[in-house]
Scaffold this active site. Sequence first.
Site, PDB file in Angstrom:
ATOM      1  N   ARG A 117       0.819  -1.229   0.000  1.00 12.89           N
ATOM      2  CA  ARG A 117       0.000   0.000   0.000  1.00 12.89           C
ATOM      3  C   ARG A 117       0.845   1.268   0.000  1.00 12.89           C
ATOM      4  O   ARG A 117       0.393   2.338   0.401  1.00 12.89           O
ATOM      5  CB  ARG A 117      -0.971   0.030   1.182  1.00 12.89           C
ATOM      6  CG  ARG A 117      -1.933  -1.139   1.162  1.00 12.89           C
ATOM      7  CD  ARG A 117      -3.060  -0.961   2.154  1.00 12.89           C
ATOM      8  NE  ARG A 117      -3.902  -2.140   2.132  1.00 12.89           N
ATOM      9  CZ  ARG A 117      -3.664  -3.231   2.866  1.00 12.89           C
ATOM     10  NH1 ARG A 117      -2.637  -3.265   3.684  1.00 12.89           N
ATOM     11  NH2 ARG A 117      -4.467  -4.259   2.773  1.00 12.89           N
ATOM     12  N   LYS A 139       4.046  11.674 -11.045  1.00 14.34           N
ATOM     13  CA  LYS A 139       3.193  10.877 -11.936  1.00 14.34           C
ATOM     14  C   LYS A 139       3.909   9.565 -12.230  1.00 14.34           C
ATOM     15  O   LYS A 139       5.064   9.575 -12.660  1.00 14.34           O
ATOM     16  CB  LYS A 139       2.936  11.619 -13.257  1.00 14.34           C
ATOM     17  CG  LYS A 139       1.840  12.660 -13.168  1.00 14.34           C
ATOM     18  CD  LYS A 139       1.455  13.115 -14.571  1.00 14.34           C
ATOM     19  CE  LYS A 139       0.384  14.192 -14.537  1.00 14.34           C
ATOM     20  NZ  LYS A 139       0.046  14.654 -15.903  1.00 14.34           N
ATOM     21  N   GLU A 181      11.978  18.954 -23.931  1.00 16.94           N
ATOM     22  CA  GLU A 181      11.237  19.239 -22.692  1.00 16.94           C
ATOM     23  C   GLU A 181      11.893  20.391 -21.919  1.00 16.94           C
ATOM     24  O   GLU A 181      11.238  21.049 -21.118  1.00 16.94           O
ATOM     25  CB  GLU A 181      11.132  17.983 -21.820  1.00 16.94           C
ATOM     26  CG  GLU A 181      10.545  16.751 -22.529  1.00 16.94           C
ATOM     27  CD  GLU A 181       9.012  16.680 -22.538  1.00 16.94           C
ATOM     28  OE1 GLU A 181       8.376  17.686 -22.161  1.00 16.94           O
ATOM     29  OE2 GLU A 181       8.475  15.625 -22.938  1.00 16.94           O
ATOM     30  N   LYS A 223       9.370  23.057 -13.139  1.00 13.82           N
ATOM     31  CA  LYS A 223       8.403  21.972 -12.942  1.00 13.82           C
ATOM     32  C   LYS A 223       7.946  21.933 -11.490  1.00 13.82           C
ATOM     33  O   LYS A 223       6.755  21.769 -11.208  1.00 13.82           O
ATOM     34  CB  LYS A 223       8.993  20.618 -13.350  1.00 13.82           C
ATOM     35  CG  LYS A 223       7.996  19.499 -13.114  1.00 13.82           C
ATOM     36  CD  LYS A 223       7.970  18.423 -14.143  1.00 13.82           C
ATOM     37  CE  LYS A 223       6.799  17.466 -13.881  1.00 13.82           C
ATOM     38  NZ  LYS A 223       6.865  16.250 -14.667  1.00 13.82           N
ATOM     39  N   GLU A 233      -3.149  17.984 -11.212  1.00 10.62           N
ATOM     40  CA  GLU A 233      -3.680  18.478 -12.485  1.00 10.62           C
ATOM     41  C   GLU A 233      -5.177  18.744 -12.405  1.00 10.62           C
ATOM     42  O   GLU A 233      -5.958  18.288 -13.234  1.00 10.62           O
ATOM     43  CB  GLU A 233      -3.357  17.474 -13.599  1.00 10.62           C
ATOM     44  CG  GLU A 233      -3.289  18.134 -14.974  1.00 10.62           C
ATOM     45  CD  GLU A 233      -2.620  17.263 -16.038  1.00 10.62           C
ATOM     46  OE1 GLU A 233      -1.640  16.565 -15.721  1.00 10.62           O
ATOM     47  OE2 GLU A 233      -3.099  17.310 -17.177  1.00 10.62           O
ATOM     48  N   ARG A 238      -1.059  22.643 -14.070  1.00  7.67           N
ATOM     49  CA  ARG A 238      -0.134  21.563 -14.441  1.00  7.67           C
ATOM     50  C   ARG A 238      -0.304  21.173 -15.908  1.00  7.67           C
ATOM     51  O   ARG A 238       0.645  20.697 -16.546  1.00  7.67           O
ATOM     52  CB  ARG A 238      -0.322  20.344 -13.519  1.00  7.67           C
ATOM     53  CG  ARG A 238       0.737  19.284 -13.746  1.00  7.67           C
ATOM     54  CD  ARG A 238       0.812  18.224 -12.654  1.00  7.67           C
ATOM     55  NE  ARG A 238       1.881  17.281 -12.988  1.00  7.67           N
ATOM     56  CZ  ARG A 238       2.451  16.428 -12.148  1.00  7.67           C
ATOM     57  NH1 ARG A 238       2.041  16.367 -10.893  1.00  7.67           N
ATOM     58  NH2 ARG A 238       3.410  15.629 -12.547  1.00  7.67           N
ATOM     59  N   ASN A 242       1.871  20.190 -20.667  1.00  9.01           N
ATOM     60  CA  ASN A 242       1.575  19.377 -21.855  1.00  9.01           C
ATOM     61  C   ASN A 242       1.692  20.171 -23.152  1.00  9.01           C
ATOM     62  O   ASN A 242       1.234  19.708 -24.204  1.00  9.01           O
ATOM     63  CB  ASN A 242       0.172  18.784 -21.749  1.00  9.01           C
ATOM     64  CG  ASN A 242       0.076  17.786 -20.616  1.00  9.01           C
ATOM     65  OD1 ASN A 242       1.050  17.085 -20.322  1.00  9.01           O
ATOM     66  ND2 ASN A 242      -1.065  17.726 -19.957  1.00  9.01           N
ATOM     67  N   HIS A 245       2.057  18.519 -26.521  1.00  7.98           N
ATOM     68  CA  HIS A 245       1.818  17.089 -26.331  1.00  7.98           C
ATOM     69  C   HIS A 245       0.559  16.584 -27.033  1.00  7.98           C
ATOM     70  O   HIS A 245       0.454  15.391 -27.304  1.00  7.98           O
ATOM     71  CB  HIS A 245       1.769  16.744 -24.840  1.00  7.98           C
ATOM     72  CG  HIS A 245       3.134  16.690 -24.197  1.00  7.98           C
ATOM     73  ND1 HIS A 245       3.983  17.783 -24.154  1.00  7.98           N
ATOM     74  CD2 HIS A 245       3.808  15.678 -23.591  1.00  7.98           C
ATOM     75  CE1 HIS A 245       5.106  17.435 -23.533  1.00  7.98           C
ATOM     76  NE2 HIS A 245       5.021  16.165 -23.189  1.00  7.98           N
ATOM     77  N   HIS A 249       1.317  13.861 -29.451  1.00  6.70           N
ATOM     78  CA  HIS A 249       0.732  12.531 -29.207  1.00  6.70           C
ATOM     79  C   HIS A 249       0.194  11.940 -30.516  1.00  6.70           C
ATOM     80  O   HIS A 249       0.354  10.747 -30.782  1.00  6.70           O
ATOM     81  CB  HIS A 249      -0.395  12.657 -28.176  1.00  6.70           C
ATOM     82  CG  HIS A 249      -1.138  11.378 -27.938  1.00  6.70           C
ATOM     83  ND1 HIS A 249      -0.759  10.476 -26.974  1.00  6.70           N
ATOM     84  CD2 HIS A 249      -2.213  10.841 -28.562  1.00  6.70           C
ATOM     85  CE1 HIS A 249      -1.572   9.436 -27.012  1.00  6.70           C
ATOM     86  NE2 HIS A 249      -2.476   9.636 -27.967  1.00  6.70           N
ATOM     87  N   HIS A 263       9.554  10.330 -28.012  1.00  9.01           N
ATOM     88  CA  HIS A 263       8.566  11.210 -27.385  1.00  9.01           C
ATOM     89  C   HIS A 263       8.969  12.693 -27.504  1.00  9.01           C
ATOM     90  O   HIS A 263       8.171  13.524 -27.935  1.00  9.01           O
ATOM     91  CB  HIS A 263       8.378  10.810 -25.918  1.00  9.01           C
ATOM     92  CG  HIS A 263       7.535  11.766 -25.145  1.00  9.01           C
ATOM     93  ND1 HIS A 263       6.166  11.851 -25.312  1.00  9.01           N
ATOM     94  CD2 HIS A 263       7.866  12.715 -24.218  1.00  9.01           C
ATOM     95  CE1 HIS A 263       5.693  12.799 -24.508  1.00  9.01           C
ATOM     96  NE2 HIS A 263       6.706  13.333 -23.834  1.00  9.01           N
TER      97      HIS A 263
END
Length: 363
Positions: A117, A139, A181, A223, A233, A238, A242, A245, A249, A263
Amino acid sequence: MTIVPVALGARSYDVRIEAGLLARAGDHLAPLSKGRRFVIVTDENLRGHLATLQAGLGIGSESIVLAPGEATKSWTQLESLTDRLLDLGVERSDHVIALGGGVIGDLVGFATAILKRGCNFVQVPTTLLAQVDSSVGGKTAINSRAGKNLVGAFHQPALVLIDPQVLDTLPRRELGAGYAEVVKYGLIDDFAFFEWCEANAAALLAGDPAAREHAIAHSVAAKARIVAEDERETTGKRALLNLGHTFGHALEAETGFSSKLLHGEGVAAGMALAFAYSARLGLCPGQDAERVAAHLRAIGLPDGLEAAGITASGARLVEHMLHDKKMAAGTLPFLLARGIGKTFLDKTVDLADVTAFLDAQPR
Ligand SMILES: NC(=O)c1ccc[n+]([C@@H]2O[C@H](COP(=O)([O-])OP(=O)(O)OC[C@H]3O[C@@H](n4cnc5c(N)ncnc54)[C@H](O)[C@@H]3O)[C@@H](O)[C@H]2O)c1
Ligand SMILES: [Zn+2]
């Protein structure tokens, strides 16, 4: 050493950045170990850095070495990793060390989020992308049949140790992808940093230690600031991370998330497209969009569909975007710009217009 605090209340932690840090990791990690051995998870390409880290720890450690590559962020690998961590007797108070790029960081972060947990983990990122982006912010995820990063958790590390020297062994193409980035932080809300990038990207990519450390520290601070404001987010802040992105994507999906387009390369082309589209809408001066594209070109990153090798129609690319997890209640939020360093979230973008814009791009 540069120390960037990530201020998240009880989940706060430091990002410590210094050349040669791996060899001195024990100074930072021994206080966390409480006399117990560390377990380090890494990939096969990082055996040399693993040896440096193990020697630097000065206390005993176990290592788990996984296959490199995106396929490692899978249910199968998650199951086998959690079993091995349990076999090694990892307790909730232990700290598992993730030594690697975003793949290792995301997998280990998620495994430790669910192990008993939730147990502690430390990020020791080894790609530029992981150093400036994925290792900070909590994340974590694996990929599933339905898509990338769709199964995961928010789980903050206890500490992030960044040794810019490990980038010496990173292939140039991976370095460039990570750089996308870095420059992203300038494009989002920091025009002065974009200018610094224009002047220093070549030195940074050639391995200049001062340029490398400055870029990493500045990116991590940006960041950390955004994550501290909007950890999960929810407020939209936040989401600014992106930038590029949504377009990116679509390009990554079109190339099957393969090595045809890394990426960061997709993000570079995506940021150029976001600026070009903003210019088309009259939001952003055309010369800003051209300046962004020129900078990306100058360092060998794709600045649009043609350079990214994409021949698909606008409709097909928009279709890919609609499958992206960021779609909320039938709308597709886009990050657009009023200029360099002036990015904002627009939830009213007309997808037919985006399709026409993409169809008009050179192939
Ligand atoms: N959690 C987040 O916030 C976040 C953000 C961005 C990206 N990501 C995830 O990160 C992943 C991509 O990460 P990445 O670009 O670091 O890729 P990666 O982890 O696959 O590493 C790229 C390649 O470089 C090798 N490598 C790593 N460090 C090296 C070094 N120092 N020297 C030589 N080789 C080295 C790896 O073995 C791998 O082959 C994706 O899965 C993406 O979804 C997560
Ligand atoms: Zn990214």
